[in-house]
Design a protein around this motif. Structure first.
Motif, PDB file in Angstrom:
ATOM      1  N   ALA A   1       0.806  -1.362   0.162  1.00 23.64           N
ATOM      2  CA  ALA A   1      -0.009   0.075   0.000  1.00 23.64           C
ATOM      3  C   ALA A   1       0.942   1.189   0.023  1.00 23.64           C
ATOM      4  CB  ALA A   1      -0.976  -0.098   1.250  1.00 23.64           C
ATOM      5  N   GLY A   2       1.993   1.277   0.539  1.00 28.56           N
ATOM      6  CA  GLY A   2       2.893   2.357   0.730  1.00 28.56           C
ATOM      7  C   GLY A   2       3.545   2.511  -0.635  1.00 28.56           C
ATOM      8  N   PHE A   3       3.878   1.356  -1.259  1.00 31.53           N
ATOM      9  CA  PHE A   3       4.439   1.731  -2.575  1.00 31.53           C
ATOM     10  C   PHE A   3       3.523   2.069  -3.363  1.00 31.53           C
ATOM     11  CE2 PHE A   3       5.246   0.115  -6.790  1.00 31.53           C
ATOM     12  CZ  PHE A   3       6.692   0.082  -7.149  1.00 31.53           C
ATOM     13  N   ALA A   4       2.156   1.873  -3.490  1.00 30.51           N
ATOM     14  CA  ALA A   4       1.069   2.164  -4.506  1.00 30.51           C
ATOM     15  C   ALA A   4       1.018   3.472  -4.098  1.00 30.51           C
ATOM     16  CB  ALA A   4      -0.271   1.252  -4.303  1.00 30.51           C
ATOM     17  N   ALA A   5       0.857   4.148  -2.875  1.00 28.55           N
ATOM     18  CA  ALA A   5       0.751   5.486  -2.644  1.00 28.55           C
ATOM     19  C   ALA A   5       1.676   6.603  -3.204  1.00 28.55           C
ATOM     20  CB  ALA A   5       0.438   5.711  -1.121  1.00 28.55           C
TER      21      ALA A   5
ATOM     22  N   PRO B   1      -6.434   4.280  -8.001  1.00 23.39           N
ATOM     23  CA  PRO B   1      -7.444   5.350  -8.418  1.00 23.39           C
ATOM     24  C   PRO B   1      -7.630   5.393  -9.805  1.00 23.39           C
ATOM     25  CG  PRO B   1      -5.858   6.133  -6.858  1.00 23.39           C
ATOM     26  CD  PRO B   1      -5.609   4.955  -7.462  1.00 23.39           C
ATOM     27  N   ALA B   2      -8.778   5.874 -10.431  1.00 24.38           N
ATOM     28  CA  ALA B   2      -9.083   5.876 -11.989  1.00 24.38           C
ATOM     29  C   ALA B   2      -7.845   6.806 -12.718  1.00 24.38           C
ATOM     30  CB  ALA B   2     -10.338   6.515 -12.295  1.00 24.38           C
ATOM     31  N   ILE B   3      -7.612   6.533 -13.807  1.00 18.69           N
ATOM     32  CA  ILE B   3      -6.549   7.341 -14.524  1.00 18.69           C
ATOM     33  C   ILE B   3      -7.198   8.472 -15.071  1.00 18.69           C
ATOM     34  CG2 ILE B   3      -4.667   7.478 -16.442  1.00 18.69           C
ATOM     35  CD1 ILE B   3      -4.450   4.480 -15.747  1.00 18.69           C
ATOM     36  N   PRO B   4      -6.938   9.904 -15.233  1.00 16.35           N
ATOM     37  CA  PRO B   4      -5.784  10.195 -14.364  1.00 16.35           C
ATOM     38  C   PRO B   4      -5.945  10.330 -12.925  1.00 16.35           C
ATOM     39  CG  PRO B   4      -6.837  12.096 -15.862  1.00 16.35           C
ATOM     40  CD  PRO B   4      -7.600  10.820 -16.183  1.00 16.35           C
ATOM     41  N   PHE B   5      -5.010  10.353 -12.221  1.00 14.87           N
ATOM     42  CA  PHE B   5      -5.276  10.104 -10.652  1.00 14.87           C
ATOM     43  C   PHE B   5      -5.596  11.264 -10.125  1.00 14.87           C
ATOM     44  CE2 PHE B   5      -1.320   7.011 -10.743  1.00 14.87           C
ATOM     45  CZ  PHE B   5      -2.188   6.010 -10.899  1.00 14.87           C
ATOM     46  N   ARG B   6      -6.685  11.401  -9.573  1.00 12.09           N
ATOM     47  CA  ARG B   6      -7.316  12.603  -8.861  1.00 12.09           C
ATOM     48  C   ARG B   6      -7.798  12.314  -7.443  1.00 12.09           C
ATOM     49  NH1 ARG B   6      -9.510  13.447 -14.219  1.00 12.09           N
ATOM     50  NH2 ARG B   6      -8.437  15.132 -15.080  1.00 12.09           N
ATOM     51  N   GLU B   7      -7.586  11.046  -7.225  1.00 13.04           N
ATOM     52  CA  GLU B   7      -8.000  10.423  -5.787  1.00 13.04           C
ATOM     53  C   GLU B   7      -6.847   9.939  -5.146  1.00 13.04           C
ATOM     54  OE1 GLU B   7     -11.405   8.176  -6.299  1.00 13.04           O
ATOM     55  OE2 GLU B   7     -12.667   9.755  -6.846  1.00 13.04           O
ATOM     56  N   PRO B   8      -6.586   9.797  -3.836  1.00 14.58           N
ATOM     57  CA  PRO B   8      -5.652   8.962  -3.235  1.00 14.58           C
ATOM     58  C   PRO B   8      -5.602   7.645  -3.302  1.00 14.58           C
ATOM     59  CG  PRO B   8      -7.012   9.725  -1.673  1.00 14.58           C
ATOM     60  CD  PRO B   8      -7.848  10.436  -2.866  1.00 14.58           C
ATOM     61  N   VAL B   9      -4.941   6.644  -3.148  1.00 10.61           N
ATOM     62  CA  VAL B   9      -4.933   5.099  -3.207  1.00 10.61           C
ATOM     63  C   VAL B   9      -5.764   4.777  -1.732  1.00 10.61           C
ATOM     64  CG1 VAL B   9      -3.590   3.035  -2.687  1.00 10.61           C
ATOM     65  CG2 VAL B   9      -2.911   4.728  -4.356  1.00 10.61           C
ATOM     66  N   ASP B  10      -6.494   3.866  -2.160  1.00  6.54           N
ATOM     67  CA  ASP B  10      -7.291   3.400  -1.056  1.00  6.54           C
ATOM     68  C   ASP B  10      -6.441   1.927  -0.549  1.00  6.54           C
ATOM     69  OD1 ASP B  10      -9.011   2.022   1.067  1.00  6.54           O
ATOM     70  OD2 ASP B  10     -10.763   1.849  -0.399  1.00  6.54           O
ATOM     71  N   PRO B  11      -5.864   2.087   0.694  1.00  3.43           N
ATOM     72  CA  PRO B  11      -5.147   0.773   0.860  1.00  3.43           C
ATOM     73  C   PRO B  11      -5.880  -0.682   0.945  1.00  3.43           C
ATOM     74  CG  PRO B  11      -4.602   2.566   2.430  1.00  3.43           C
ATOM     75  CD  PRO B  11      -5.815   3.023   1.643  1.00  3.43           C
ATOM     76  N   ALA B  12      -7.092  -0.435   1.186  1.00  8.01           N
ATOM     77  CA  ALA B  12      -7.900  -1.588   1.078  1.00  8.01           C
ATOM     78  C   ALA B  12      -8.088  -2.151  -0.206  1.00  8.01           C
ATOM     79  CB  ALA B  12      -9.325  -1.454   1.538  1.00  8.01           C
ATOM     80  N   GLY B  13      -7.574  -1.631  -1.179  1.00  5.81           N
ATOM     81  CA  GLY B  13      -7.732  -2.222  -2.632  1.00  5.81           C
ATOM     82  C   GLY B  13      -6.457  -2.524  -3.157  1.00  5.81           C
ATOM     83  N   ILE B  14      -5.520  -2.606  -2.267  1.00  4.19           N
ATOM     84  CA  ILE B  14      -3.957  -3.008  -2.877  1.00  4.19           C
ATOM     85  C   ILE B  14      -3.772  -4.372  -2.416  1.00  4.19           C
ATOM     86  CG2 ILE B  14      -1.553  -2.640  -2.500  1.00  4.19           C
ATOM     87  CD1 ILE B  14      -3.272  -0.399  -3.803  1.00  4.19           C
ATOM     88  N   LEU B  15      -3.413  -5.189  -3.293  1.00  5.76           N
ATOM     89  CA  LEU B  15      -3.296  -6.675  -3.073  1.00  5.76           C
ATOM     90  C   LEU B  15      -1.876  -6.841  -2.248  1.00  5.76           C
ATOM     91  CD1 LEU B  15      -4.353  -8.297  -6.153  1.00  5.76           C
ATOM     92  CD2 LEU B  15      -5.794  -7.707  -3.906  1.00  5.76           C
ATOM     93  N   ASN B  16      -1.819  -8.170  -1.491  1.00  8.01           N
ATOM     94  CA  ASN B  16      -0.199  -8.481  -0.915  1.00  8.01           C
ATOM     95  C   ASN B  16      -0.340  -9.994  -0.923  1.00  8.01           C
ATOM     96  OD1 ASN B  16      -1.991  -9.600   0.999  1.00  8.01           O
ATOM     97  ND2 ASN B  16      -1.897  -7.914   2.312  1.00  8.01           N
TER      98      ASN B  16
END
Length: 212
Positions: free
Chosen positions: A48-52, A122-137
């Motif tokens: 999630a930190g990487f994605a953000a 987030p949808a492209i182009p980015f206008r919203e922050p990353v939601d950590p809940a959507g990031i896989l591990n």
């Protein structure tokens, strides 16, 4: 007996690279993404930190055209479409499960993948922050494998996993057959089979010819 073949993306289908690296190359920020990749590898940041951080790095410069260019110019293994066509001909299924953005991973359905699962950015182009809940591990890969098995009427016993890094280790432990593709010893040591090379057909042959 039907099978479900589960493929990792970064470092597996993409040789020596990752979706984030290929996107960053298009945007001219390779050095910055390399630093983030090192931090992720060293455990200094989580997925999630990487994605953000990557989302902030690319900003509104990232467009669908950039993603398309990154996808088309990426160093893919040879024979991916051939392998997935053979899986289809056998009445089996193939899916890609990756920590990379779904907007990159989903393009592989056009090559024959029956399903793709990536992180929700987030949808492209980015206008919203990353939601950590959507990031896989790594744990999510096992959960998604179970979901796909349920959808196809299969079980973990019917699965074959292909991967290269420690993010694949949990999935390797959960299924009976696994192929380490251009992986280091950490992953090779827990895999059923190992392949080094540039052609997915050769890695797939280890399973298709009955060795796995």
């Amino acid at each position: 007996m039907s099978r479900l073949h589960l493929f990792d993306l970064d470092g597996t289908l993409l040789h020596g690279s990752a979706a984030a690296i290929e996107i960053s190359r298009q945007l001219g920020c390779e050095r910055e993404i390399d630093a983030l990749e090192r931090d992720f590898f060293d455990g200094l940041i989580d997925p999630a930190g990487f994605a953000a951080a990557a989302c902030a790095l690319w900003g509104e410069a990232l467009t669908d055209a950039v993603v398309s260019a990154a996808f088309e110019s990426a160093p893919w293994l040879e024979g991916i479409k051939d392998v997935w066509a053979d899986i289809e001909a056998r009445g089996e299924r193939c899916a890609v499960i990756s920590l990379s953005p779904q907007f990159f991973v989903e393009r592989l359905t056009g090559w024959g993948a029956h399903a793709t699962r990536g992180s929700r950015w987030p949808a492209i182009p980015f206008r919203e922050p990353v939601d950590p809940a959507g990031i896989l591990n790594a744990e999510a890969k096992v959960r998604i494998a179970d979901e796909l098995c349920a959808a196809y009427g299969l079980t973990r016993a019917d699965c074959v996993a292909y991967g290269d890094s420690m993010s694949d280790a949990r999935l390797f432990a959960a299924v009976p057959v696994s192929v380490a593709v251009n992986a280091d010893h950490h992953v090779r040591d827990v895999a059923s089979l190992a392949y080094n090379g540039l052609d997915l057909r050769e890695a797939y042959a280890l399973v298709a010819d009955g060795r796995g």
